[in-house]
Design a protein around this motif. Sequence first.
Motif: not given
Length: 478
Positions: A329-335, A356-357, A406-409
């Motif tokens: 969820r956070q990956i998408v919120d971050n993107a 998405n990411h 954003t997956p890595a960060l």
Amino acid sequence: MPRNAESTAFRSALEVIRGVEPRVADAIGAELADQRESLKLIASENYASPATLLAMGNWLSDKYAEGTVGRRFYAGCQNVDTVEALAAEHARELFGAAHAYVQPHSGIDANLVAFWAILADRVESPALKKAQARHVNDLTEADWFALRRELGDQRMLGMSLDAGGHLTHGFRPNISGKMFDQRSYGTDPDTGLVDYDRVAEAAREFRPLVLVAGYSAYPRKINFRIMREIADSVGATFMVDMAHFAGLVAGKVFTGDFDPVPHAHIVTSTTHKSLRGPRGGLVLCGPELADQVDRGCPMVLGGPLPHVMAAKAVALAEARRPDFADYARQIVDNAQALAEGLLRCGAKLVTGGTDNHLVLIDVTGYGLTGRQAEQALLDSGIVTNRNAVPQDPNGAWYTSGIRIGTPALTTRGLGTAEMDTTAELIHAVLSQTSAGVGPDGTASKAKYVLDPALADKISRQASELLTGFPLYPAVELG
Ligand code: PLP
């Protein structure tokens, strides 16, 4: 587990390696240092857990295990059976699939396994039956000619490269482009979105054997229910390559029409991108294709990598934990925060945002090519990669886009506030970089001008942003 167990494990491993080839130990240590320092926004990369990494460095690597669980061409595979069965079980449970094949060594290999399984399922070919019954090395040139003749030019319809599709979806530089007669569907020139009516029209005209959905650089969700209806309407096998967004499927961010598993005949993936596992691939399918898929090795794959299958089992077990859903969820919120931050700064984004990411910046808005933007960002401590945008005027080499993910960060723990800052740093670099000129005085697509003092300042700000989010905090190499 004591907090220093990870440090001890990695330190000891490096000490042992250093005793044989110190330069390799140094390179491994330097890689950790580099990864710790860089603001990694490459959409296809991540940081696997220490348990996943450690599962790969051991004697499972020494075993040959062609075949499948309980049916090997080599003796003594009981422990390989254990790890492969575990990885497959976790994959089935995680994705709700009837069958999982976890041997592919990479995403490309997973796609090749899927293509051969589909051909074997759909095309009546004695040459293919013969090829499957024998070891690849035992096939004669005549057998290969017969195979080509009988398989003919089967058709594949997939997303075009500039719309975000992948090379393995029937494009020339990849073997899939030689196996299949390929046609592409693009995206709507105004919205940048997949136009399902146009896909249906292309399918009606072209009548593909395989309809492929999946992408490397499309920043939106795809409705797999509609794609399956299109495939069914022309009798095509529907394949989804979820290499990029498997973590979002695993974390139940993509559900219902956006979860490929209930809709596709066959799903392929990598395990190392948003899924956060070891480098590798997997294939999911129903019982109808399971036997063909299980012939992946030796049909198109070399012997399985048991140590990597062990790491897949560990990573897939991690992805079944509730906190993986929070991560996804956070990956998408971050993107989305990154996209909003960039839009506030005035950047031009393909499709105007993301669900998405990944985010695709059209850097022609800054008067740059993707190549110039990628290098200027790298000079400033921000690691991204250039990527084509739809109908790209600069082609696939120089490109007009920058893909950021954003997956890595997100694995490092950065959240939406840090994404706002990241967007500002990216904009600061791109807005203050200009295109350079070539030796003949004409505009260059590669050269660029960026004040080194600005690059240094942004690099420092990028590392400050990371200081609160240490990478592998429990690992101290000393
Ligand atoms: N499929 C898609 C959609 C990808 O984006 C990629 C990698 O970028 C692959 C397949 C190939 O994966 P690998 O590099 O593991 O072969």
